[in-house]
Design an enzyme around this catalytic site. Structure first.
Site, PDB file in Angstrom:
ATOM      1  CD  GLU A  77     -15.118   2.006  12.998  1.00  0.00           C
ATOM      2  OE1 GLU A  77     -14.926   0.993  13.681  1.00  0.00           O
ATOM      3  OE2 GLU A  77     -14.729   3.155  13.332  1.00  0.00           O
ATOM      4  CE1 TYR A 135     -10.005 -10.162   5.422  1.00  0.00           C
ATOM      5  CE2 TYR A 135      -9.317  -8.488   6.987  1.00  0.00           C
ATOM      6  CZ  TYR A 135      -9.927  -8.841   5.809  1.00  0.00           C
ATOM      7  OH  TYR A 135     -10.485  -7.867   5.020  1.00  0.00           O
ATOM      8  CD  GLN A 140      -2.753  -1.165   2.491  1.00  0.00           C
ATOM      9  OE1 GLN A 140      -2.906  -0.175   3.186  1.00  0.00           O
ATOM     10  NE2 GLN A 140      -3.281  -2.342   2.807  1.00  0.00           N
ATOM     11  CG  HIS A 152      -3.601  -0.921   7.603  1.00  0.00           C
ATOM     12  ND1 HIS A 152      -4.292  -1.527   8.625  1.00  0.00           N
ATOM     13  CD2 HIS A 152      -4.067  -1.485   6.459  1.00  0.00           C
ATOM     14  CE1 HIS A 152      -5.136  -2.424   8.100  1.00  0.00           C
ATOM     15  NE2 HIS A 152      -4.995  -2.414   6.785  1.00  0.00           N
ATOM     16  CE1 TYR A 211     -15.036   8.535  16.630  1.00  0.00           C
ATOM     17  CE2 TYR A 211     -12.848   9.325  17.227  1.00  0.00           C
ATOM     18  CZ  TYR A 211     -14.178   9.571  16.933  1.00  0.00           C
ATOM     19  OH  TYR A 211     -14.662  10.858  16.952  1.00  0.00           O
TER      20      TYR A 211
END
Length: 388
Positions: free
Chosen positions: A261, A282, A101, A168, A271
């Site tokens: 979300e 997973y 990513q 991430h 949160y």
């Protein structure tokens, strides 16, 4: 009970992405396809789709005051693009750590861009011992010469700590409507616990002044064992942030296996990730829902199964009057554009426009058109306008 969006109609299969954005494994698990679900795609789309150009793994875009765009490609290119699709590569971009990513990320304009010429960029840089992390910098965008370039690049923020892995990073940015504060989404790097660790900035939303200094009224300034730059915590992988017309900050983030979300971001709020989530790990390990731990802020909308959210905006123009005040979220695994409607601080999915390909980024153009970047090696730039 899980906090689900309502969805009826056609059934589609949401397929996990190849680079891991919307199907990241927990420890010991692997990427896997998402389950099929009933959704409500709009068959008769309220727009015409016009292809403008194509790119190699585009990630973000922003509009200049003259209507041209800046578009990033993950491998390390920053492109100046006109509305007919002509591209000019911008020189002197930073070296990026590309893979998974990671790579070149976001690009936004300084609030005073018309006088300062300053842009803000995010990317992934390598560290020691096979670690890496996101970086935020500003630079002067010089469009006067034969080739546009960046000058005076200055790093103002880095992810702390750098970690192993290539997932991430988040590294999305947005300025407050008054231009005084820069907000940064910092992902938890697939390491789970850092989202709750106040000595680092992973899994957090950050608030800084535009020069990178920390505002004295940030909620954790002066608190022992907490970084003063932190605005909120308990986040996972933040891939969109935007302010609504009332000045409220919202973010969307990918859940683990399901449980994406949409959050109303409040200072000092937690949160809950990875202690609570609307999805599960997973490897099959269950995560308690938000309603089991009311001390954690619950999402205003949660998607089960996943939509795999990407870029996010609030629409404010009259070109599509029915959309005014709605948020638009790109969908990766869902291959859709999701419209979210609001009633004050209450939100719900209103419509889902099937695009038949992964959507990486959504922006509002200067004349009110919706501009969309597809994901991948031949990701197209699309302009969406009302049907004729």
């Amino acid at each position: 009970m899980r906090n689900l969006t309502l969805a009826t109609g056609l059934s589609i299969v949401l397929i996990a992405c190849s680079n891991g954005d919307d199907a990241q494994a927990s420890q010991g698990g692997s990427e896997e396809a998402q389950a099929s679900t009933d959704i409500s795609p709009v068959d008769r789309k309220p727009f015409e789709k016009n292809e403008i150009a194509s790119f190699d793994e585009p990630w973000a875009m922003t509009f200049l005051p003259d209507g041209r765009m800046l578009i990033t490609e993950k491998k390390g290119k920053l492109l100046l693009v006109d509305q007919k699709g002509a591209k000019t590569e911008i020189a002197n971009v930073p070296e990026v750590d590309y893979g998974g990513q990671g790579g070149f990320g976001d690009v936004i304009l300084a609030p005073d861009f018309e006088t300062s010429g300053r842009v803000y960029l995010s990317w992934v840089e390598a560290g020691d011992d096979d670690t890496r992390g996101a970086v935020i910098a500003h630079a002067q965008l010089d469009l006067q010469g034969t080739q546009p370039d960046l000058k005076e690049l200055k790093t103002i923020w880095t992810q702390n700590p750098k970690t192993t892995g290539r997932g991430h990073y988040s590294h999305r940015m947005v300025f407050s409507p008054d231009g005084k504060y820069l907000f940064i989404g910092s992902g938890e790097r697939q390491k789970f616990d850092p989202s709750q660790d106040m000595t680092g900035n992973l899994g957090k939303i950050i608030r800084l002044y535009p020069d990178g200094s920390v505002p004295e009224d940030n909620p954790f300034v002066g608190q022992d064992g907490a970084l003063p730059e932190i605005w909120s915590l308990g986040h996972r992988n933040i891939l969109g942030m935007a302010f609504d017309s009332e000045g409220r900050l919202w973010n969307q983030e990918m859940g683990p296996k399901d449980g994406d979300e949409l959050n109303l971001v409040q200072p000092k709020a937690n949160y809950g990730y990875p202690i609570v989530s609307e999805g599960d790990h997973y490897d099959g390990k269950k995560i308690p829902n938000h309603d089991t731990r009311p001390e954690f802020a619950a999402p205003k909308v949660a998607w089960v199964p996943t939509i795999a959210p990407s870029g996010m905006i609030f629409y404010s123009d009259d070109l599509f009057p029915a959309w005014k005040g709605s948020a638009f979220i790109g969908g990766l695994a869902s291959e859709a554009i999701i419209r979210v409607s609001f009633d004050g601080e209450t939100a719900q999915e209103a419509e889902r426009y099937a695009m038949d390909t992964r959507i990486r980024e959504v922006e509002q153009g200067p004349e009110g058109a919706l501009w969309v970047l597809e994901d991948g090696e031949d990701g197209r730039l699309l302009k969406l306008t009302p049907p004729q």
